[in-house]
Design an enzyme around this catalytic site. Structure first.
Site, PDB file in Angstrom:
ATOM      1  CG  ASP A 106      -2.147  -0.938   0.907  1.00 52.99           C
ATOM      2  OD1 ASP A 106      -2.568  -0.997  -0.266  1.00 52.99           O
ATOM      3  OD2 ASP A 106      -2.631  -1.591   1.841  1.00 52.99           O
ATOM      4  CG  ASP A 166      -7.678  -3.753  -2.312  1.00 56.04           C
ATOM      5  OD1 ASP A 166      -8.023  -4.795  -2.879  1.00 56.04           O
ATOM      6  OD2 ASP A 166      -8.048  -3.458  -1.175  1.00 56.04           O
ATOM      7  CD1 TRP A 242     -10.212  -1.841  -3.471  1.00 52.62           C
ATOM      8  CD2 TRP A 242      -9.810   0.276  -4.065  1.00 52.62           C
ATOM      9  NE1 TRP A 242     -10.036  -1.113  -2.321  1.00 52.62           N
ATOM     10  CE2 TRP A 242      -9.785   0.187  -2.655  1.00 52.62           C
ATOM     11  CE3 TRP A 242      -9.590   1.522  -4.658  1.00 52.62           C
ATOM     12  CZ2 TRP A 242      -9.545   1.297  -1.826  1.00 52.62           C
ATOM     13  CZ3 TRP A 242      -9.355   2.627  -3.842  1.00 52.62           C
ATOM     14  CH2 TRP A 242      -9.332   2.515  -2.454  1.00 52.62           C
TER      15      TRP A 242
HETATM   16  N1  GLY Z   1      -7.287  -1.534   0.485  1.00 53.59           N
HETATM   17  C1  GLY Z   1      -7.969  -2.072   1.609  1.00 53.59           C
HETATM   18  C2  GLY Z   1      -9.404  -1.776   1.621  1.00 53.59           C
HETATM   19  O1  GLY Z   1      -9.958  -1.267   0.654  1.00 53.59           O
HETATM   20  O2  GLY Z   1     -10.029  -2.040   2.664  1.00 53.59           O
END
Ligand code: GLY
Length: 393
Positions: A106, A166, A242
């Site tokens: 991330d 994501d 996403w």
């Molecule tokens: N990227 C983690 C979420 O969307 O919870």
């Protein structure tokens, strides 16, 4: 349970330019109101009873708050926002220099809306340096076997040899780094990951897997699994969102024509599973009549994806997707956005971070609350509707 029809969707009102301005003014005012609590500290990922507690620069989410600060700065030009953004970029630099809580894919979510944005807007060398270090760290998570960036956990962990949908939003950091440094490897890693992800996380009906595992020895694709969706085989609303924004980003950077129908398929699946008020339940399996929490953040994320992709489509399809984004954002601005800081120190209510079910593997928190990316992407969508925005991603 039921979902909205295409006719009902097209009959819903679009947000007007005046309403966009008002909503953005209000969001920027709320960000300014919250600055005293969140300059040296950051809002936690999710609110509790509508209010975010303050944390240090930890978790995958702090970049979104700095992103809100930059969007509010762009909108108002107020010096206090510039100063707060600068303080926070120092914190991001320290975090990557000391490698605190950076064992994650991330890094794009963390460093694009904070440090890349700060560099693009102000020329900050701190922002640039921090973002370049973060990109280097991120490429360390790339596996040649399988050609993907590992999402979570220690590298090569057998229970985590997987990507998650994501991650598509983490890749612009790599493209930006290649442009800044002239080093092509960052772009190559991003491109390989996009291709692997889009080949495996999207099912035949254009619903999406949240996560996808690979064989650790051979790199062969193995199986899809959910973590935060209701069950394997359902479409987690935010994962699908996403996917909408991720395919738009994939196209923005690669211009591969075959990604256009992928974008359209994933987006149309999302739109066919909206309830009557246009704000999805946390998993697209649920519709009107189900007693389930919403995930308002997925509406904002999908709207941003549609607004991005509209830049590359023919006029008719661009108008269609822009129109849908305007309807989603009107629904949020009218019925979900915070109007008074006495009610919440967030921007958008009724989001869901992680809802445990009998069939998924996630913990249970941030259900029917604000979450910080929901606030950020709502502001990003408003900004995109307000002007020709130079993207942070
Ligand atoms: N990227 C983690 C979420 O969307 O919870």
């Amino acid at each position: 349970m039921s979902w909205i029809s295409a006719q009902q969707l097209s009959d819903m009102p679009e947000i007007s330019p005046e309403e966009v301005s008002q909503a953005l003014d209000l969001a920027a005012d709320l960000v300014i109101h919250n600055l005293p609590d969140f300059t040296d500290r950051f809002p936690k990922a999710y609110s509790e009873n509508g209010f975010y507690a303050a944390t240090g620069n930890v978790d995958w989410t702090t970049g979104f708050w700095t992103g809100e600060v930059w969007l509010a700065y762009e909108h108002t030009g107020k010096t206090q926002l510039l100063e707060a953004g600068n303080v926070q970029m120092e914190s991001f630099l320290e975090r990557i220099e000391k490698k605190q809580d950076v064992e994650t894919h991330d890094l794009g979510f963390l460093y694009s809306p904070s440090c890349v944005a700060g560099y693009k807007l102000t020329g900050s060398e701190t922002g640039r340096r921090a973002a370049l270090m973060a990109a280097k760290e991120l490429t360390g998570r790339y596996h040649e076997k399988g050609e993907f960036i590992q999402a979570w956990g220690p590298l090569n962990a057998p229970d985590n040899y997987r990507l998650i949908i994501d991650c598509l939003l983490n890749l612009p950091l790599l493209y930006w780094t290649s442009e800044e440094t002239g080093q092509d490897r960052y772009r190559q890693v991003a491109e390989k990951h996009i291709h692997t992800a889009l080949s495996h996380v999207i099912r035949e009906d254009f619903s999406t897997w949240h996560t996808f595992f690979f064989d650790r020895k051979t790199g062969a694709p193995d199986h899809g699994a959910t973590c935060q969706g209701y069950r394997d085989g359902s479409a987690w609303a935010r994962g699908q969102a996403w996917g909408v924004y991720g395919t738009a980003i994939g196209y923005r950077y690669t211009r591969r024509k075959e990604y256009i129908p992928v974008f359209e398929g994933v987006t149309d699946y999302f739109l066919r599973h909206l309830p009557e008020d246009l704000v999805p339940f946390w998993d697209l399996e649920f519709g009107d009549g189900d007693e389930q929490p919403r995930d308002s953040s997925s509406a904002s994320i999908a709207a941003c994806g549609m607004l991005e992709m509209a830049k590359y489509l023919d006029r008719e399809r661009a108008l269609y997707y822009r129109g849908i984004a305007k309807r989603l954002i009107k629904a949020l601005a009218d019925h979900y956005a915070v109007k008074d800081p006495k009610d919440s120190n967030g921007l958008v209510l009724h989001s869901t971070y992680s809802n445990h079910s009998p069939y998924n593997t996630c913990n249970h928190y941030g259900v029917d609350e604000c979450n910080i990316w929901g606030d950020y992407f709502y502001m990003e969508a408003l900004t995109r509707l307000h002007k020709d925005w130079q993207v942070y991603w």
